[in-house]
Scaffold this motif. Structure first.
Motif, PDB file in Angstrom:
ATOM      1  N   ASP A   1       3.177  -6.111  -3.990  1.00  0.00           N
ATOM      2  CA  ASP A   1       2.152  -6.447  -4.981  1.00  0.00           C
ATOM      3  C   ASP A   1       2.580  -7.549  -5.946  1.00  0.00           C
ATOM      4  O   ASP A   1       1.809  -7.931  -6.832  1.00  0.00           O
ATOM      5  CB  ASP A   1       1.730  -5.204  -5.765  1.00  0.00           C
TER       6      ASP A   1
ATOM      7  N   PRO B   1      -1.479  -6.311  -0.649  1.00  0.00           N
ATOM      8  CA  PRO B   1      -1.079  -6.131  -2.044  1.00  0.00           C
ATOM      9  C   PRO B   1      -0.973  -4.676  -2.485  1.00  0.00           C
ATOM     10  O   PRO B   1      -0.608  -4.406  -3.623  1.00  0.00           O
ATOM     11  CB  PRO B   1      -2.205  -6.836  -2.803  1.00  0.00           C
ATOM     12  N   ASP B   2      -1.293  -3.737  -1.585  1.00  0.00           N
ATOM     13  CA  ASP B   2      -1.217  -2.319  -1.945  1.00  0.00           C
ATOM     14  C   ASP B   2      -0.933  -1.497  -0.688  1.00  0.00           C
ATOM     15  O   ASP B   2      -1.048  -1.987   0.445  1.00  0.00           O
ATOM     16  CB  ASP B   2      -2.513  -1.846  -2.606  1.00  0.00           C
ATOM     17  N   GLY B   3      -0.583  -0.228  -0.900  1.00  0.00           N
ATOM     18  CA  GLY B   3      -0.184   0.612   0.219  1.00  0.00           C
ATOM     19  C   GLY B   3      -1.293   0.927   1.199  1.00  0.00           C
ATOM     20  O   GLY B   3      -1.070   0.944   2.418  1.00  0.00           O
TER      21      GLY B   3
ATOM     22  N   THR C   1      -4.020  -0.867   1.941  1.00  0.00           N
ATOM     23  CA  THR C   1      -4.279  -2.055   2.763  1.00  0.00           C
ATOM     24  C   THR C   1      -3.138  -2.290   3.747  1.00  0.00           C
ATOM     25  O   THR C   1      -3.362  -2.650   4.909  1.00  0.00           O
ATOM     26  CB  THR C   1      -4.462  -3.289   1.870  1.00  0.00           C
TER      27      THR C   1
ATOM     28  N   LEU D   1       4.055   0.591  -5.179  1.00  0.00           N
ATOM     29  CA  LEU D   1       2.839  -0.107  -4.786  1.00  0.00           C
ATOM     30  C   LEU D   1       1.617   0.582  -5.371  1.00  0.00           C
ATOM     31  O   LEU D   1       1.619   1.800  -5.558  1.00  0.00           O
ATOM     32  CB  LEU D   1       2.702  -0.125  -3.258  1.00  0.00           C
ATOM     33  N   PRO D   2       0.539  -0.159  -5.629  1.00  0.00           N
ATOM     34  CA  PRO D   2      -0.725   0.478  -6.023  1.00  0.00           C
ATOM     35  C   PRO D   2      -1.324   1.280  -4.863  1.00  0.00           C
ATOM     36  O   PRO D   2      -1.086   0.979  -3.694  1.00  0.00           O
ATOM     37  CB  PRO D   2      -1.624  -0.713  -6.372  1.00  0.00           C
ATOM     38  N   ARG D   3      -2.056   2.324  -5.209  1.00  0.00           N
ATOM     39  CA  ARG D   3      -2.875   3.122  -4.280  1.00  0.00           C
ATOM     40  C   ARG D   3      -2.054   4.022  -3.353  1.00  0.00           C
ATOM     41  O   ARG D   3      -2.490   5.122  -3.045  1.00  0.00           O
ATOM     42  CB  ARG D   3      -3.813   2.226  -3.456  1.00  0.00           C
TER      43      ARG D   3
ATOM     44  N   ASP E   1       2.351   4.625  -2.555  1.00  0.00           N
ATOM     45  CA  ASP E   1       3.692   4.051  -2.697  1.00  0.00           C
ATOM     46  C   ASP E   1       4.356   3.873  -1.332  1.00  0.00           C
ATOM     47  O   ASP E   1       3.875   4.360  -0.306  1.00  0.00           O
ATOM     48  CB  ASP E   1       4.555   4.888  -3.638  1.00  0.00           C
TER      49      ASP E   1
END
Length: 233
Positions: A8, A31-33, A35, A54-56, A58
């Motif tokens: 990210d 950019p996130d877990g 995705t 990571l967002p959403r 880890d």
């Protein structure tokens, strides 16, 4: 290699793309877990570079899902600021194949990924460069001469790798400068300074000199011969 970078930090991702694409690799980024997991499930990658925080979702949870149901075999390198031994053990036990702590050297990251890809493909490759008794292990970025460990900063180590790959041929100054600085060449002759550091590390303590200057042309790494030019920094 075709790589998936799940990270990210946009500046870091941009640096990874610039370095790896210039060396012929193909990259996707998430950019996130969530995705990242979706891309990993939908596409084939030779390896995945995975951040922990990571967002959403880890990195550890993503790694668990990856190993359990999506891609059990793809090599995964955890690239994270978490440097405690307990963190490394948790990641490796969860299914990571390698672990690299930020900040890191791009050349070392590439070497580690290439080593993991070779292992995944079942390739038997000597991941070492050697000139006489000077050895560079590409899988670990460790350097030794005559069994004696040598420590180099990342930029100097990259110079050494280029010279070892080309050995015994001459490498032009322009190629070395472009490799280090691209089009943004420094005002001073920093290449000469880098070569001075490299020579002190790999030659000064040893009787046989390997790093040779060819005036107004470049440098080469090889055992000295009778017709070598006088060596100077």
């Amino acid at each position: 290699m075709k790589l998936l970078v799940i990270e990210d930090n946009h500046a870091l991702v941009a640096n990874l793309f610039a370095y790896f694409e210039a060396r012929g690799h193909v990259l996707d980024a998430a950019p996130d877990g969530v995705t990242g997991l979706r891309l990993a499930a939908a596409n084939h990658y030779d390896a995945i570079v995975l951040d922990w925080t990571l967002p959403r979702m880890d990195g550890v949870r993503l790694l668990q899902a990856l190993r359990q149901s999506v891609r059990k075999d793809v090599p995964v390198l955890m690239l994270t600021a978490k440097g405690e031994t307990a963190d490394k053990i948790e990641a490796l036990r969860t299914g990571a194949d390698d672990y690299l702590v930020k900040p890191f050297d791009l050349a070392e990251l590439e070497a580690r990924l290439l080593a993991q890809v070779r292992r995944a493909r079942g390739e038997v490759t000597d991941a070492r460069l050697q000139v006489c008794d000077l050895v560079l292990d590409l899988s670990t970025a460790e350097i030794s001469r005559g069994g004696q460990s040598i420590a180099l900063q990342p930029a100097t180590r990259r110079l050494l790798e280029v010279l070892m790959r080309a050995s015994p041929a001459l490498v032009p100054r322009e190629r070395l400068e472009e490799m280090l600085w691209g089009d943004d060449l420094p005002d001073r002759d920093l290449l000469r300074s880098q070569m001075h550091v490299l020579r002190r590390a790999i030659d000064v303590p040893f009787a046989l000199k390997l790093l040779h200057t060819v005036p107004r042309a470049g440098y080469r790494l090889a055992a000295a011969t009778d017709d070598d030019d006088h060596e100077d920094d």
